[in-house]
Design an enzyme around this catalytic site. Structure first.
Site, PDB file in Angstrom:
ATOM      1  N   ASP A   1       2.953  61.852  -7.226  1.00 40.71           N
ATOM      2  CA  ASP A   1       4.290  61.750  -7.826  1.00 40.71           C
ATOM      3  C   ASP A   1       4.415  60.467  -8.653  1.00 40.71           C
ATOM      4  O   ASP A   1       4.901  60.488  -9.792  1.00 40.71           O
ATOM      5  CB  ASP A   1       5.353  61.771  -6.710  1.00 40.71           C
ATOM      6  CG  ASP A   1       6.741  61.490  -7.237  1.00 40.71           C
ATOM      7  OD1 ASP A   1       7.332  62.390  -7.858  1.00 40.71           O
ATOM      8  OD2 ASP A   1       7.225  60.354  -7.059  1.00 40.71           O
TER       9      ASP A   1
ATOM     10  N   LYS B   1       4.871  59.795 -12.890  1.00 38.92           N
ATOM     11  CA  LYS B   1       5.849  58.913 -13.528  1.00 38.92           C
ATOM     12  C   LYS B   1       5.146  57.875 -14.410  1.00 38.92           C
ATOM     13  O   LYS B   1       5.605  57.561 -15.508  1.00 38.92           O
ATOM     14  CB  LYS B   1       6.681  58.207 -12.457  1.00 38.92           C
ATOM     15  CG  LYS B   1       7.555  59.177 -11.657  1.00 38.92           C
ATOM     16  CD  LYS B   1       8.076  58.533 -10.391  1.00 38.92           C
ATOM     17  CE  LYS B   1       8.913  59.459  -9.564  1.00 38.92           C
ATOM     18  NZ  LYS B   1       9.182  58.980  -8.206  1.00 38.92           N
TER      19      LYS B   1
HETATM   20  N1  HSE Z   1       9.885  61.764  -4.089  1.00 39.38           N
HETATM   21  C1  HSE Z   1      10.266  60.839  -5.099  1.00 39.38           C
HETATM   22  C2  HSE Z   1      10.195  59.430  -4.528  1.00 39.38           C
HETATM   23  C3  HSE Z   1      11.655  61.138  -5.573  1.00 39.38           C
HETATM   24  O1  HSE Z   1      10.101  59.270  -3.314  1.00 39.38           O
HETATM   25  O2  HSE Z   1      10.197  58.488  -5.303  1.00 39.38           O
HETATM   26  C4  HSE Z   1      12.086  60.293  -6.754  1.00 39.38           C
HETATM   27  O3  HSE Z   1      11.366  60.622  -7.893  1.00 39.38           O
END
Ligand code: HSE
Ligand code: NDP
Length: 429
Positions: free
Chosen positions: A204, A208
């Site tokens: 994740d 980003k």
């Molecule tokens: N799962 C992601 C986090 C959500 O914990 O940052 C926010 O993008």
């Protein structure tokens, strides 16, 4: 496009983020309308379970089981996609952009994989594609980077970009709680992705970082070019020993344009405990942007959860309501360069975690291997004994990552090495 007519919103997804958007519009609707120059009205919604209570009055909004049908409704001007993933979410976004409608999305996974194609589709129809909520939750970093810093040549972007991981690392440090329990808390609080392995595996945060790098360097999103390592191998002992030496462990992303191309890394690193990034607690994220004119700009704020993410979604909606349209990645999609991948990693000092047989000469053997690879020791500490095991931490002087990897392979092969050694980069922030 701005006027007094309401901006008609189709909201696809009524989970943590979608329900947060509804609550924010209900609570702050009048102030938001004043800032947008016109009201934002949710005319239609979509989710899987029509019967579930979303905590908001949905009687004025039409229901569509199919997010694509939602996107194509004549009473929807802008699609807010907060479903996640690349199935129905992608289909709905493609349909909306294809119909020339604006899209606001929090879906970093979709953008990291399909961002370039979606940006081209948006450009072809003159539609807005906005994604503030996809990176660093409530921190308006996309606006800052895209609209506030275009006078700069960006040299480095780095950040703590996953709230779940920072929540886990700092809560374990503070309470000594078990990893699995803290992760379950992060899920209960709405921070984690549908599959939390995506959070703790670094994926994740890497999504980003790839998005930030594209915006910062004017390149096509290159998620496959991110070297990714999650927090799975970090132990409470690492966190405590790093603290002992003046550092904290953070899942840190760094994107830098080197002479031979783009370097993108997402990995657990040690950062100085007294630095801004080192001080981050809980779900807090931070992004540091370095530009040749501005120097370093660091933004800190909540990186996940309903309120912060809804705040970012509304920011994009207000821009769209006011007719503030700019290319999704700062430049027209056709002008985004395909990045070369840098083959040389920048140098850094390293934290080495070793588990050695507790016997005379063990450390001398390790020191010999490090010396053979030209890795110089800065500090070293042995943490007592566990039976015949001696846990040892070594901090090195700056060196190349591949040199450290080669030295670790040499140490792992020693008969005094009782567990695979682990190296963590110490990042200058
Ligand atoms: N799962 C992601 C986090 C959500 O914990 O940052 C926010 O993008
Ligand atoms: P949730 O799982 O809480 O919500 C997902 C929503 O999508 C649910 O309402 C679900 O319906 C709906 N949905 C799933 N499949 C379909 C479908 N086929 N058709 C219509 N609706 C569907 O996710 P989040 O709100 O946490 O996350 C949404 C997006 O925002 C993701 O891309 C995530 O990465 C991103 N994001 C999340 C943040 C957070 O803190 N949670 C922060 C930043 C970004 P139902 O409720 O009926 O099951």
């Amino acid at each position: 496009m701005a006027g007094t007519e309401p901006l008609r919103v189709g909201l696809a997804g009524l989970g943590t983020v979608g329900a947060g958007v509804l609550r924010l519009l209900a609570g702050n609707g009048a102030a938001i309308a004043a800032r947008a120059g016109r009201p934002l009205r949710v005319t239609a919604v979509s989710a899987r379970d029509r019967a579930r209570d979303r905590g908001s009055d949905l009687s004025g909004a039409a229901w569509e089981a199919d997010p694509v049908a939602l996107a194509l409704r004549p009473d929807v001007d802008v699609l807010v996609e907060v479903i996640g993933g690349t199935g129905p979410a992608l289909a709905a976004v493609e349909a909306a952009l294809g119909a020339g409608k604006a899209v606001v999305t929090a879906n970093k996974a979709m953008l990291a994989l399909h961002g370039a194609a979606l940006a081209a589709r948006a450009d072809a129809r003159g539609a807005a594609l906005r994604w503030e909520a996809a990176v660093a939750g409530g921190i308006p970093v996309i606006k800052a980077l895209g609209e506030g810093l275009p006078g700069n040549r960006i040299t480095r972007v780095m950040g703590v970009l996953n709230g779940t991981c920072n929540y886990i690392l700092t809560t374990m440090e503070k309470t000594g709680a078990d990893y699995a329990d803290v992760l379950a808390d992060a899920q209960r609080l709405g921070y984690a992705e549908a599959d939390p392995a995506v959070d703790v595996g670094g994926i994740d945060a890497a999504h980003k970082l790839a998005l930030l790098a594209a915006l910062a360097f004017g390149t096509r999103v290159d998620f496959a070019g991110v070297a990714i390592r999650g927090i799975g191998e970090i132990t409470l002992a690492d966190i405590r020993r790093a603290a002992d030496m003046g550092y904290r462990v953070k899942l840190l992303g760094v994107a830098r344009m080197n002479a031979d191309g783009l370097e993108q890394r997402m990995e657990p690193c040690l950062v100085p405990a007294g630095s801004t990034l080192g001080g981050l607690e809980g779900v807090t994220n931070a992004v540091a942007i370095e530009g040749d004119a501005v120097g370093q700009v660091t933004m800190v704020g909540p990186g996940a959860g309903a309120g912060p993410t809804a705040s970012a979604v509304i920011g994009d909606l207000v821009d769209i309501a006011r007719g503030n349209v700019r290319p999704a990645f700062g430049l027209p999609a056709a002008a985004l360069a395909r990045p070369e991948r840098s083959s040389v990693g920048s140098e850094a000092a390293y934290y080495l975690r070793l588990t050695l047989r507790d016997r005379p000469g063990a450390l001398a053997q390790v020191a010999t291997v490090l010396g053979e690879h030209d890795v110089s020791i800065d500090r070293m500490r042995q943490y007592g004994h566990r039976g015949t095991e001696a846990p040892v931490v070594i901090l090195t002087h700056p060196t190349e990552g591949r040199t450290v990897s080669a030295a670790l392979a040499g140490i792992a092969a020693l008969d005094v090495s009782l567990a695979d050694p682990v190296a963590l980069r110490i990042e200058e922030v």
